[in-house]
Structure formats: C-alpha cells, structure tokens
Design an enzyme around this catalytic site. Structure first.
Site, PDB file in Angstrom:
ATOM      1  N   GLU A   1     -32.227 -52.967  11.548  1.00 20.86           N
ATOM      2  CA  GLU A   1     -31.083 -52.003  11.218  1.00 20.86           C
ATOM      3  C   GLU A   1     -30.240 -52.343  11.994  1.00 20.86           C
ATOM      4  OE1 GLU A   1     -31.154 -47.617  10.705  1.00 20.86           O
ATOM      5  OE2 GLU A   1     -32.613 -48.310   9.734  1.00 20.86           O
TER       6      GLU A   1
ATOM      7  N   SER B   1     -33.729 -41.893   4.419  1.00 25.81           N
ATOM      8  CA  SER B   1     -33.840 -43.021   3.438  1.00 25.81           C
ATOM      9  C   SER B   1     -33.169 -44.377   4.152  1.00 25.81           C
ATOM     10  CB  SER B   1     -31.964 -42.615   2.774  1.00 25.81           C
ATOM     11  OG  SER B   1     -31.207 -42.413   3.295  1.00 25.81           O
TER      12      SER B   1
ATOM     13  N   ASP C   1     -37.940 -44.092  12.825  1.00 20.92           N
ATOM     14  CA  ASP C   1     -38.256 -43.953  11.324  1.00 20.92           C
ATOM     15  C   ASP C   1     -39.259 -45.180  10.995  1.00 20.92           C
ATOM     16  OD1 ASP C   1     -35.856 -42.088  12.518  1.00 20.92           O
ATOM     17  OD2 ASP C   1     -34.236 -43.136  11.353  1.00 20.92           O
TER      18      ASP C   1
END
Length: 399
Positions: free
Chosen positions: A177, A144, A189
């Site tokens: 991130e 997500s 990802d």
C-alpha cells in the site's frame, strides 16, 4: 457433501471461470475492519483497537501453465483485466506504479512485496491468475484495501509455499500500500485483517507489533456496532492524509523523539510552547488518542463495553477539532446517533468522508437508524447506508 461457498467467494469463482476458462485451485478471503478507537495513531507508533468485520474480499486463484509466467488479475469492481510478467514486478514497483490502474496495484504490489519478504526471486514461483469479488463497502473507511491485500497475501503465501507468518503478511500488505499504491498508511488495517477473531478486537502496539485479543462482549451486553456510511468518498492517496502525517512527523522532530508515541499527556504543555497552533493540535490529537485507546482497553476489561461511550465521543471531538478530518456528514451522523440514545459514536477511518460508528443497545438500533436518516434528510445530505458489523475471523482459505 461440500459446504456451499460464501456468495462473494462464489462470485469470485464464477468470474475466474468466465475470464480464464478454467476452475480455480481454491478461494481465499480476508475481512475489512472497523476501528473501534485509535485513529491516526498507527503510523505514529501508537496504539489501536480495531476488529475484523464480516464483510470480506474473496480471491479465486489458479496456477498458470509453466511458460506463461505472469500475474493476471481481474475483479468484479473493474471491467478491465491486468497482466504483468513476473519478471517485470521489480521494474514496475515503485517507480512505474502509475502505469497500473489503481485497484490492480494492490494485488500486484502484494506479489512484489511478498517475494521480497520471503527472499525469493520470480524464477522460483509459478505464474498465477487471480479473480476478486468483495462485499466490503469501498470508500467507507472499512479498509477494503487491506482486505484485498490480506486475501492476496494469504493465497500467494500458500500456493507459492512461502510459509510466512500472519504478522509478516500484514507487513507485506503495508509495503504494497505504501510503495506500490502510494498511500502512506500505517500497519493497523493489515494487522486487523490478518489477526481478526470472532467477538474480539485486536489491541495492537504499532511499534512492537505485539497484538493482544480483547474480548469485547458486545453480544452478552446486548450491544450492536452500527456503521453509518455517509457516501462521501475519500482516498488515502490524496493530500489530506499525507499532510496530517507530515505534521505528526514535524511534531515528533520538534519534541526530539522518534515518533509521537513517545510524547505523553504531560508533555503537551511544552509542545504548545514549541509548535505553531496547527502542528500542536495535530500532535495533541495523536497523544490524547493513544491514551484513549489504553483507557478503552482497561474500561472494557474492568467495566464492560457499555462504559466506553464517553471515550468514543471524545475521540470524535478530537478528530473534528484538533486533527480536522471530519466532514459535516460525519458530524451529523455522530450527533444524531447520540441524540437517539447511542452509547457512544465517532467517525472511523482516515477521515475526509467515509463512515461513522455508533455503539448502540440492540433495542435502539432502529431508533438510531431512523434518527440518522432523518437528520441527513433535514440537512440536505444524500441518504447514508446504515448497517451493523460483527467482530469476525481474519484472513483464511475458504475452499
């Protein structure tokens, strides 16, 4: 006649209107992903084989009046809104990131990393308002976070006229991130979310960032990929993930190589002599998992997807025993799915919770679902959430 918005895009647009009192410029989205095989190989410069899924994060974006000069973010998954002046992004990240609620660090961190990647200063861009809605299950190992990053990066790249390519946008997401959120993840990802294609996986070399589309052929083979979300929550920003990454870096240093990508199966005997048991097992997982990714790509191409089951099962065993990132719920999901006739099954994602995947013949999906539910009930676990995912398109503008 205009095409109706996806329900989640519509939710983002409605949230935007309700909170900011205006209509958005448009909506953009990016998908979550399932990793078919290749776990904890990405930050070791290795190989992965993920695919984007139909579950997406949507963002509605509007440009602010010139004098406001901030970024405002709001979402359906948190009651609070966050506003940061554009000129304060460099002060916030990474040193003061903890002042920002965690979910908001993702889009704000993307804005910060995006400007750096484009070589632009904050004076050259307009303030923006962003409203997020998502149907990517949070905490299930379906990334997500990369979906938020990909949607934000794609939207801001367009409205700020930065003209960055998808690989650079993926790198922006990873930097956000790593540095703005504080989670030491690799690039897989974000690349899967940016580069996804319908009915295909992305075979990614995480060192060179070379990506190849691998047609999976699930539909033609009568296969479905079933996700079993255990409901056990995990967070990449917590210790277990970082400890595994440190062990990998330690192992590479002992072997005298830049990354575990440079260690082969044939090197493992020497590694066993040089390392303590725990470090060796961490290294063995990564080295053998890299080989399993290569074997899976070859097998899909030569024999089709029904022939990859044993590779998926071996991947799970390696994560359970060598990397030690499984939990009883994940093991139960894999064992029950296999016993009910799944072609193959494994945990997916960072571990310590999240989801397992099972490659299942379409006719067996109900049987596998019932078997997993029964096994969870017999073990006293909370009921899992079980659904199928479809290889889908990457980040794009919706409307």
């Amino acid at each position: 006649m205009s095409t109706p918005l996806h329900p989640t895009a519509d939710a983002a647009s409605r949230l935007f209107g309700g909170h900011f009192g205006a209509e958005p410029e448009g909506t953009w989205s990016a998908p979550g992903r399932v990793n078919l095989i290749g776990e904890h190989t990405d930050y070791n410069d290795g190989f992965v084989l993920p695919f984007a899924i139909q579950h997406r994060t949507h963002v509605a974006l509007g440009l602010q009046v010139a004098e406001r000069r901030s970024i405002r973010v709001v979402s359906t998954f948190d009651a609070g809104a966050v506003e940061v002046p554009l000129d304060e992004l460099d002060d916030l990240f990474p040193s003061r990131r903890d002042e920002i609620v965690e979910w908001a660090r993702y889009p704000l961190g993307v804005a910060w990393a995006l400007l750096h990647a484009a070589g632009r200063d904050t004076a050259s861009v307009t303030g923006v308002d962003l409203a997020f809605a998502a149907d990517v299950p949070v905490g299930a190992g379906l990334s997500s976070s990369a979906a938020i990053e990909g949607a934000t990066a794609t939207a801001l790249d367009e409205v700020w006229n930065l003209d960055l390519d998808p690989v650079t946008l993926a790198q922006v997401g990873r930097r956000a991130e790593n540095e703005a959120v504080g989670a030491p993840t690799g690039i897989m990802d974000q690349m899967a979310s940016m580069l996804g294609r319908t009915d295909a996986a992305t075979f990614l070399d995480c060192r060179s960032l070379e990506a190849n589309v691998i047609d999976l052929g699930f539909a033609a083979a009568g296969l479905e990929l079933v996700v079993i979300d255990t409901g056990v929550k995990h967070s990449h920003a917590t210790g277990g993930y970082g400890e595994r990454r440190s062990a990998c870096e330690r192992g590479a240093a002992i072997m005298g190589v830049p990354a575990l990508r440079d260690v082969s199966i044939d090197d493992l005997a020497r590694a066993a002599e040089l390392m303590d048991d725990v470090t060796f097992r961490r290294v063995r997982h990564v080295v053998t998992e890299n080989q399993r990714v290569l074997d899976t790509v070859r097998t899909v191409r030569e024999q089709g997807p029904t022939a990859i089951g044993d590779l998926l099962v071996a991947s799970h065993a390696s994560m359970r025993d060598d990397f030690e990132i499984s939990v009883p719920e994940l093991d139960t999901a894999v064992e029950a799915a296999l016993a009910a006739g799944a072609v193959g099954a494994r945990m997916t994602g960072g571990g310590f919770g999240g989801a397992a995947i099972a490659l299942v013949r379409r006719a067996d999906v109900e049987k596998v679902t019932d078997a997993v539910n029964a096994a969870f009930a017999a073990s006293g676990f909370s009921a899992p959430t079980i659904f199928t995912v479809t290889p889908s398109a990457g980040a794009h503008r919706d409307a």
